[in-house]
Design a protein around this motif. Structure first.
Motif, mmCIF file in Angstrom:
data_model
loop_
_atom_site.group_PDB
_atom_site.id
_atom_site.type_symbol
_atom_site.label_atom_id
_atom_site.label_comp_id
_atom_site.label_asym_id
_atom_site.label_seq_id
_atom_site.Cartn_x
_atom_site.Cartn_y
_atom_site.Cartn_z
ATOM 1 N N SER A 94 0.835 -1.215 0.000
ATOM 2 C CA SER A 94 0.000 0.000 0.000
ATOM 3 C C SER A 94 0.863 1.255 0.000
ATOM 4 O O SER A 94 0.586 2.231 -0.704
ATOM 5 C CB SER A 94 -0.921 0.007 1.219
ATOM 6 O OG SER A 94 -1.820 -1.072 1.168
ATOM 7 N N ILE A 97 2.298 1.755 -3.496
ATOM 8 C CA ILE A 97 1.296 2.150 -4.492
ATOM 9 C C ILE A 97 1.000 3.642 -4.382
ATOM 10 O O ILE A 97 0.866 4.348 -5.385
ATOM 11 C CB ILE A 97 0.009 1.320 -4.326
ATOM 12 C CG1 ILE A 97 0.270 -0.138 -4.742
ATOM 13 C CG2 ILE A 97 -1.135 1.912 -5.154
ATOM 14 C CD1 ILE A 97 -0.877 -1.071 -4.439
ATOM 15 N N MET A 123 1.241 -3.552 -6.783
ATOM 16 C CA MET A 123 -0.145 -3.878 -7.152
ATOM 17 C C MET A 123 -0.329 -5.389 -7.275
ATOM 18 O O MET A 123 -1.344 -5.938 -6.826
ATOM 19 C CB MET A 123 -0.500 -3.203 -8.481
ATOM 20 C CG MET A 123 -0.750 -1.705 -8.390
ATOM 21 S SD MET A 123 -0.961 -0.960 -10.012
ATOM 22 C CE MET A 123 -2.273 -1.966 -10.691
ATOM 23 N N ASP A 124 0.650 -6.054 -7.883
ATOM 24 C CA ASP A 124 0.570 -7.516 -7.999
ATOM 25 C C ASP A 124 0.524 -8.161 -6.622
ATOM 26 O O ASP A 124 -0.245 -9.109 -6.386
ATOM 27 C CB ASP A 124 1.776 -8.046 -8.787
ATOM 28 C CG ASP A 124 1.794 -7.529 -10.218
ATOM 29 O OD1 ASP A 124 0.725 -7.073 -10.676
ATOM 30 O OD2 ASP A 124 2.856 -7.584 -10.862
ATOM 31 N N SER A 127 -2.891 -7.600 -5.053
ATOM 32 C CA SER A 127 -3.889 -8.445 -5.723
ATOM 33 C C SER A 127 -3.775 -9.892 -5.244
ATOM 34 O O SER A 127 -4.785 -10.571 -5.034
ATOM 35 C CB SER A 127 -3.701 -8.377 -7.246
ATOM 36 O OG SER A 127 -3.833 -7.059 -7.708
ATOM 37 N N ILE A 144 -7.019 1.267 0.396
ATOM 38 C CA ILE A 144 -6.942 1.897 -0.929
ATOM 39 C C ILE A 144 -7.783 3.173 -0.968
ATOM 40 O O ILE A 144 -7.330 4.243 -1.379
ATOM 41 C CB ILE A 144 -7.410 0.914 -2.023
ATOM 42 C CG1 ILE A 144 -6.422 -0.249 -2.146
ATOM 43 C CG2 ILE A 144 -7.563 1.631 -3.359
ATOM 44 C CD1 ILE A 144 -6.915 -1.364 -3.046
ATOM 45 N N VAL A 171 -4.251 2.925 -9.745
ATOM 46 C CA VAL A 171 -5.259 2.553 -8.757
ATOM 47 C C VAL A 171 -6.556 2.133 -9.441
ATOM 48 O O VAL A 171 -7.305 1.296 -8.914
ATOM 49 C CB VAL A 171 -5.490 3.715 -7.758
ATOM 50 C CG1 VAL A 171 -6.233 4.864 -8.400
ATOM 51 C CG2 VAL A 171 -6.226 3.229 -6.524
ATOM 52 N N LEU A 174 -5.977 -1.359 -10.334
ATOM 53 C CA LEU A 174 -6.002 -2.176 -9.120
ATOM 54 C C LEU A 174 -7.431 -2.456 -8.677
ATOM 55 O O LEU A 174 -7.786 -3.595 -8.347
ATOM 56 C CB LEU A 174 -5.223 -1.460 -8.014
ATOM 57 C CG LEU A 174 -5.187 -2.161 -6.656
ATOM 58 C CD1 LEU A 174 -4.521 -3.537 -6.774
ATOM 59 C CD2 LEU A 174 -4.444 -1.304 -5.631
ATOM 60 N N ARG A 177 -9.052 -4.901 -10.999
ATOM 61 C CA ARG A 177 -8.495 -6.239 -10.808
ATOM 62 C C ARG A 177 -9.046 -6.887 -9.544
ATOM 63 O O ARG A 177 -9.375 -8.071 -9.523
ATOM 64 C CB ARG A 177 -6.973 -6.159 -10.761
ATOM 65 C CG ARG A 177 -6.281 -7.506 -10.781
ATOM 66 C CD ARG A 177 -4.777 -7.348 -10.771
ATOM 67 N NE ARG A 177 -4.284 -6.783 -12.031
ATOM 68 C CZ ARG A 177 -3.038 -6.364 -12.218
ATOM 69 N NH1 ARG A 177 -2.170 -6.417 -11.210
ATOM 70 N NH2 ARG A 177 -2.641 -5.886 -13.372
ATOM 71 N N LEU A 178 -9.187 -6.108 -8.473
ATOM 72 C CA LEU A 178 -9.724 -6.658 -7.226
ATOM 73 C C LEU A 178 -11.189 -7.040 -7.369
ATOM 74 O O LEU A 178 -11.621 -8.073 -6.834
ATOM 75 C CB LEU A 178 -9.557 -5.636 -6.090
ATOM 76 C CG LEU A 178 -8.117 -5.233 -5.736
ATOM 77 C CD1 LEU A 178 -8.105 -4.334 -4.513
ATOM 78 C CD2 LEU A 178 -7.243 -6.457 -5.497
ATOM 79 N N HIS A 401 -1.906 -12.027 -14.990
ATOM 80 C CA HIS A 401 -2.955 -11.238 -14.341
ATOM 81 C C HIS A 401 -4.305 -11.383 -15.021
ATOM 82 O O HIS A 401 -5.336 -10.966 -14.481
ATOM 83 C CB HIS A 401 -2.563 -9.756 -14.324
ATOM 84 C CG HIS A 401 -1.299 -9.491 -13.569
ATOM 85 N ND1 HIS A 401 -0.167 -8.969 -14.153
ATOM 86 C CD2 HIS A 401 -0.972 -9.699 -12.266
ATOM 87 C CE1 HIS A 401 0.795 -8.860 -13.258
ATOM 88 N NE2 HIS A 401 0.338 -9.297 -12.099
#
Length: 1412
Positions: A94, A97, A123-124, A127, A144, A171, A174, A177-178, A401
């Motif tokens: 965090s 990022i 970020m990876d 995730s 976040i 972000v 991110l 992706r989440l 990803h």
């Protein structure tokens, strides 16, 4: 070794992981973060320089750190680590990022790309932790979202590269992706760690699905699923629904968080959420058609739902609606862009790819665009979802990803299958069996992401096919299917009652139009709404509508004809910006369109704008006229095509001049165009010469029924304009061509043609020489006989031409004989008139003779021919022929002569004096002028004023030319000497003497009526003012008075002159403002017959133009003016004159109050100043009036109240109930009522201003001192507050003197205003909940003092302020409310006593609940 993928398992010490973790943490905290935040400021400049010089040594450390973090990400995906390790990695990720990096490379120690690479690895990591640890998902989202304020908003915001080349915020990627990860299956061993509530949510509120090991599946293979398709669907629902619900909940949590904070911030505010929301929406729309980011559609769908709710909400504020409309416009444009992409790709795919998939997708796309695709086709096993998944699977090895995108699409496919199965009709067994098989396959794919690749193969899917497939699935999503709803909302908002909402909806519609112009086709309602908005009451809306009209015409040129009229109509818009936008748009239309009618309408409208009051608009109008009428011919071609084009242009010009009243305007345009200082003067001169030559081909044209064919007269009228602009455009041969039109001028039936030719001659003949003597003599011979019979206007031009010819031929005997032949009969008529009245025939003769003498005297200098005059007038001993003319004519202006004769005589004398001003100061002339002004005969005054006007305008031009003329041939000293005498012209002494002699009379004429006669006087005053012939205060008051005229010509001219005066002599003029306001009131009362201070529909103050002028001044000066204005309302009640039905001071006060109420205030400081002045006036003067009313009208005494107080339920009554009216002297009662009327009206205006500008209705609310910068800001009005109630309330107050009862009621209402807290009464039910705190709005003398001795609080009707020797300004009844003692008796509950319904509320009976 632990991440190497060895099959044989070995035990390793956790110390290794912890050591690696500690090392990484130290590097991040001690090196990475400090270096990323280090800048080259003064305090750290040396360190920054030292590190920058060693960046090559530092860079490998960042690379190694990145590799280590990447290995740890792989480690936690393979090894079940402790919570401590996971939490530490999450915190570190965090921080990385959201670490603050430099905006530019020069401000960073290392290349910013190094930090970006580290951010991507972080970020990876985050995730991975999110995927494997459902228990920590809530914390990750919170971390976040609460860190969003740290994000950059500039160019550095978007550093995450997409595969298609676009960039978005890291972000944003991110979050998507989440959300996508949420739709994937969680490993059972890890998923069981989550503590869940019975409804499937974790304890923190963000959903996380549990594992599916507990679900017992009865369907074991595809055939079983086909046979029991209903069961297969149910089992798929049990697996897929929790996953999609979790993704939806997580997305909703994110969207709600960002939107709720964006609603509380602005784009220019301290918090960035409003700007961040825009960035997120733009990022999501960028990813909408990208199959790598399927969560973009879900996030946009939820955002859309929230925005629609905001737009449709009745209680939604204007800023929130504007935000919603803006975002809906962005989303609508993205959907429209997607539809266009699908339409284009599908047709291209169909043409080049004859494969089964290509044909299938092409047909399906066409059906999906029309929302007619069948569900079974959309969810088919070999349909768009399968093609999208196969494409993603083929890239999975390159980009791991993509697993989140694959999981989300599988779950979404399953969800669509479940919904589609339920919506299909029964009876198609084969179809249902296929859906059962598909349900089983999808269930297996959810449980094992590799199942599809292991069990089935598929033809290679190209990038184009994949994107088309995914786009087709999007077209049937809830987001894209809502496109029509979004469009309708935007269109509906164009008719909102809020101007800013209408403007924002137009801009949003614009975004949609840019991506899909097809919504303009056919009988589009969009066009109608846009055209309606172009006539909106809001300038902002009209401006936006014009911009949109331009876009519409650009996209669909066929709309040009329909919309051009609207564009031209906006040339006269009240907003300068709108006028300029309309002119620019019209220019583009003109250059594209060959329709003569359209071109003529545009050109005519543009020419009228050359006289616009706004300088920037005037300049633009002249520029556009030059660009459309003259610049196209600057190339100088003489080809046949060019000649035809020139002839067509000439015909257009002639048609435009014929249809519009633009003669004087075109004249000015041509003069500016051909002026030596113009950059294009030479090129324009050549073009104009060609235009003149082309027009001569039309001179002999006869009138035609076809309006497109110009007649000879029309061509001559345009040539007349060109001749006035520049005589050098004409040649001698062209002048010869015109001579036949004047040979029979005396008998010519078409005098318009003759006059046009004479005017051209008057302008052009001076450039000829004596070499053309024969031609000149022929022209003189043709013109002389016409002098005796032609009309005044033509006679003016003929005599001017005759004098020009006489000057060129050096012979003026003809004109001298003409003058003598007119003077001799006049002398005889004079002798006759002394013995008898002139008959009708003699009067007509005199009118003709006097007109000829006037014109000859005006244009000719016949002093050289004085011998001719002496031979006929032997008693005349002077040498000035004009003086002789005046002496002969003046006696006919005496009172003894008939009105027609006097009018003709004054006209003749005025014409002579214009050119020979010394005659103005002759005793016989100014005496007769004074006599006429004393008689106050408008027709005769007009003759004198017209003469003054022409003389003064001539002097203005002469003065300007003298000041601008260059010094040549050693005349510098002479020029300087002339300029030292006032204006430097020969007749300044005459102008000054005449002005001072008749100024009072001119002002009287200007302020006596509002007709053309008054306007003529105003024009004379304006010229006097511009030349500075009198002191500014002499004319300043008059101009300010005339600004309030209902005649727009008078008010506009007065405004311009007042503005010029104020700019030059602000200090002098400001001293006269109070006197000017009094004069303006008298003018409105006596001349305009409307003593009110404003006009209704819409409400506008009559002193509005005065306030416009004051904008030039500093804010402090405006505040002083407003305070003086308010002080004019003050009065001594004992001295009020109440003889009239409505006392003069009451009328004057109403005039001032209504002006103050409806002024447009420029700064908050001015608004506070005037409101404070109003409150102080009511407090001070009102206290005295209220006390006098109580003692004399209602017989209230302090000693009486103390001896026998009327107490009931803790109430003290201000005014005892009277069973019979007290015996009050009616004159004294009228004075009290009149004073109460003034103060009540003033308080109503004060309350209106407070509500209009959201200042609250209590004085205490404004007590806090605002910062200086805030006081200079413009005030903001509250939407929905109008002046209608105030207008009606003041009108009601003004009826208070109609009867004794009404006077008593008004006095009572005013005393209650001063003594009772109405707002305290309204809020009484809430006081106990609020601790009894209240905020009184009653004006009190001690409102600015500290609280005095405590006294018990009262209830019921409100608080009574007792009059006493120690309160306020001399026994005033006002005062602040005292706080109750702690031991005082609690206020009793109960119904308060009834109050008189006739007494107006202190705050205008305003329902405060409506405005809370």
């Amino acid at each position: 070794m632990m991440c190497g993928g060895r099959e044989d398992k070995q035990l390793y010490s956790e110390d290794t992981i912890e050591q690696s973790l500690n090392l990484f943490k130290r590097v991040v905290d001690g090196i990475v973060i400090p270096i990323s935040e280090l800048r080259g400021s003064e305090s750290t400049a040396e360190l920054f320089k030292a590190l920058s010089s060693n960046k090559k040594r530092i860079a490998p450390l960042f690379t190694d750190c990145q590799k280590l973090f990447s290995l740890m990400s792989t480690l936690i995906s393979k090894i079940d680590t402790s919570d401590t390790v996971t939490n530490t990695l999450e915190f570190a990720a965090s921080r990385l990022i959201f670490m603050e990096t430099a905006h530019t490379e020069k401000d960073s120690v290392l290349d910013t790309q190094k930090f970006d690479s580290l951010r991507l690895v972080a970020m990876d990591m985050l995730s991975q932790i999110f995927l494997l640890n459902p228990a920590q998902r809530q914390g990750i989202f919170d971390e976040i979202l609460t860190s969003l304020e740290k994000l950059p908003l500039g160019k550095r915001a978007r550093t995450f590269k997409l595969v298609d080349g676009n960039s978005i915020q890291p972000v944003s990627a991110l979050i998507m992706r989440l959300v996508q990860t949420s739709a994937g299956k969680v490993d059972d061993a890890r998923g069981n760690k989550t503590t869940q509530s019975p409804d499937g949510k974790d304890e923190d509120g963000v959903g996380a699905p549990s594992g599916f090991s507990s679900i017992q599946f009865s369907i074991r293979d595809e055939e079983h699923a086909a046979a029991q398709h209903s069961t297969a669907i149910q089992e798929l629902v049990a697996v897929a629904s929790p996953l999609m619900d979790t993704a939806r909940r997580n997305a909703s949590y994110v969207v709600n968080f960002i939107v709720n904070r964006a609603l509380k911030s602005t784009k220019s505010g301290d918090t960035p959420y409003r700007n961040l929301l825009d960035l997120f929406v733009e990022d999501f729309t960028s990813c909408l058609d990208n199959p790598d980011w399927p969560a973009a559609e879900l996030l946009l769908r939820l955002l859309m739902a929230m925005m629609i709710k905001l737009v449709e909400g009745d209680k939604t504020g204007v800023p929130a609606k504007n935000m919603a409309l803006e975002l809906l416009g962005i989303m609508g444009a993205a959907i429209s862009r997607l539809r266009g992409h699908v339409r284009k790709t599908a047709s291209a795919l169909d043409a080049r790819d004859a494969g089964d998939l290509g044909m299938f997708l092409s047909d399906l796309a066409a059906a999906a665009l029309e929302l007619k695709s069948r569900p079974e086709h959309m969810i088919a096993w070999s349909g768009p979802y399968r093609a999208t998944l196969e494409y993603l699977e083929s890239r999975f090895s390159e980009d791991p990803h993509l697993s989140s995108a694959i999981s989300y699409i599988i779950s979404d496919w399953a969800s669509k299958l479940c919904v589609g199965y339920d919506s299909l009709e029964d009876g198609f067994e084969e179809r249902d069996q296929d859906l059962g098989r598909l349900a089983y396959r999808l269930r297996e794919m959810i449980n094992d992401r590799r199942w599809l690749a292991n069990e089935f193969s598929f033809k290679v899917v190209s990038l184009g096919q994949a994107r088309l497939s995914y786009s087709i699935t999007l077209l049937r999503s809830q987001l894209c299917e809502s496109f029509s709803m979004i469009l309708n909302l935007l269109l509906g908002s164009m008719a909102s009652d809020q101007p800013t909402v209408r403007s924002k909806s137009l801009k949003s519609i614009n975004q949609v139009l840019e991506t899909d112009p097809s919504i303009l086709d056919g009988d589009s309602v969009v066009i109608q709404l846009i055209l309606r908005c172009s006539n909106d009451s809001s300038t902002q809306v009209r401006d936006s509508a014009l911009g949109l009209i331009g876009k519409c015409i650009g996209m669909r040129p066929v709309l040009e004809e329909k919309m051009t009229g609207t564009v031209v109509d906006r040339f006269i818009d009240t907003g300068p910006g709108v006028r300029k936008r309309a002119m620019k748009l019209a220019k583009d239309i003109y250059l594209r369109n060959n329709n003569k009618v359209v071109r003529s309408a545009i050109a005519s409208g543009l020419l009228h704008r050359v006289q616009d009051p706004e300088e920037s608009v005037r300049d633009l109008a002249r520029q556009v006229i030059e660009e459309i009428w003259f610049s196209p011919f600057h190339n100088g071609e003489n080809s046949a095509v060019s000649q035809i084009s020139l002839a067509e242009h000439v015909a257009l010009m002639v048609q435009t001049v014929k249809q519009g009243n633009i003669t004087n305007v075109l004249d000015k345009v041509l003069q500016n165009l051909l002026a030596p200082e113009s950059k294009t003067a030479q090129a324009s001169l050549q073009v104009c010469t060609k235009l003149v030559a082309s027009m001569f081909d039309l001179v002999d044209n006869l009138d035609s029924e076809d309006p497109s064919i110009p007649s000879g007269l029309d061509a001559l009228r345009v040539l007349m304009i060109f001749a006035k602009a520049d005589a050098s455009l004409f040649t001698f041969e062209q002048l010869r061509l015109l001579k036949p039109h004047i040979t029979s001028i005396k008998t010519s039936e078409d005098l318009a043609v003759s006059r046009a030719v004479v005017v051209i001659y008057r302008r052009v003949l001076p450039q000829l020489s004596s070499a053309h003597a024969q031609f000149l003599a022929e022209v003189r011979q043709a013109l002389l006989p016409a002098v005796s019979s032609v009309a005044r206007l033509l006679l003016d031009d003929i005599v001017a031409c005759l004098w020009i010819i006489s000057t060129l031929l050096e012979s003026s005997q003809h004109l001298a004989r003409l003058a003598v032949s007119s003077l001799m009969p006049m002398q005889k008529l004079r002798i006759t008139s002394q013995s008898q009245h002139l008959d009708e025939r003699s009067i007509r003769q005199f009118e003709r003779y006097s007109l000829i003498i006037g014109m000859v005297g005006k244009h000719c200098d016949l002093d050289s021919e004085h011998e001719i005059f002496k031979s006929k007038f032997p008693k005349w001993s002077g040498t000035s022929v004009p003086q002789l003319m005046v002496n002969v004519v003046v006696p006919f202006a005496a009172q003894s002569q008939p009105l027609e004769v006097r009018k003709a005589a004054l006209d003749s004398v005025g014409l002579v004096c214009q050119s020979w001003p010394r005659n103005y100061v002759s005793a016989n002339v100014y005496t007769i002028f004074q006599q006429v002004f004393d008689e106050q005969a408008p027709t005769l005054e007009a003759m004198i004023l017209r003469s003054f006007k022409e003389f003064l305008l001539t002097e203005e031009k002469r003065s300007e030319q003298a000041s601008e003329a260059p010094t040549i041939n050693g005349n510098k000293s002479e020029k300087k000497r002339e300029l030292t005498v006032i204006g430097g012209t020969n007749y300044d002494d005459v102008a000054s003497a005449t002005t001072h002699r008749f100024l009072a009379q001119i002002i009287r004429v200007a302020t006596s009526t509002q007709d053309d006669h008054a306007f003529l006087a105003v024009e004379v005053l304006a010229s006097i003012n511009r030349q500075g012939l009198v002191h500014p205060k002499e004319t300043g008051v008059t101009f300010i008075t005339l600004e309030t005229s209902s005649n727009p010509r008078i008010s506009e001219l007065a405004f311009l002159e007042h503005k010029a005066l104020h700019a030059k002599h602000e200090t002098v003029v400001e001293r006269e403002y109070v006197k000017a306001i009094q004069s303006a009131f008298a003018y409105q009362r006596d001349i305009a017959k409307d003593p009110r201070g404003a006009t209704a529909n819409p409400f506008a103050p009559k002193l509005q133009l005065m306030m416009e002028v004051l904008k030039i001044s500093k804010s402090k000066n405006r505040q002083k003016f407003l305070e003086k204005l308010c002080a004019q309302i003050d009065f001594d009640v004992a001295r009020l004159d109440i003889a009239e039905e409505l006392p003069p001071h009451v009328q004057y006060s109403r005039f001032l109050v209504e002006n103050v109420a409806f002024f447009e205030y420029i700064t908050i400081g001015e608004l506070h100043s005037i409101v404070s002045s109003m409150e102080k006036l009511v407090t001070s003067t009102g206290a005295t009036v209220a006390q006098a009313i109580e003692s004399e009208v209602f017989r209230v005494r302090v000693d009486n109240l103390d001896a026998n107080p009327a107490v009931e339920g803790g109430e003290t009554h201000a005014i005892p109930q009277q069973h019979s009216q007290p015996d009050v002297d009616i004159r004294r009662l009228r004075q009290f009522a009149a004073g109460s009327m003034v103060l009540l009206a003033l308080w109503e205006a004060r309350t209106y201003l407070r509500r209009l500008y959201n200042m609250g209705t209590s004085r205490r609310e404004a007590k806090g001192k605002s910062q200086a910068k805030d006081l200079n800001k413009p005030p903001t009005k509250v939407q929905g507050v109008t002046g209608e109630k105030l207008w009606d309330e003041i009108a009601t107050i003004m009826t208070a003197l109609t009867s004794r009862d009404r006077m008593m009621e008004t006095c009572k209402a005013f005393v209650e205003l001063m003594t009772v807290d109405k707002e305290f009464l309204v809020q009484e039910d809430d006081d106990e909940m609020n601790g009894g705190a209240e905020d009184p709005a009653t004006p009190g003398a001690n409102d600015y003092d500290e609280d005095q001795a405590d006294e018990p609080s009262t209830a019921g009707r409100g608080r009574k302020r007792k009059a006493g020797p120690g309160t306020g300004n001399g026994n005033t009844p006002g005062g602040r409310k005292k706080r109750a003692r702690s031991s005082s008796q609690p206020r009793k509950r109960g119904r308060p006593r009834k109050q008189s319904n006739d007494a107006p509320d202190a705050d205008g009976e305003f329902d405060e609940g409506d405005w809370m």
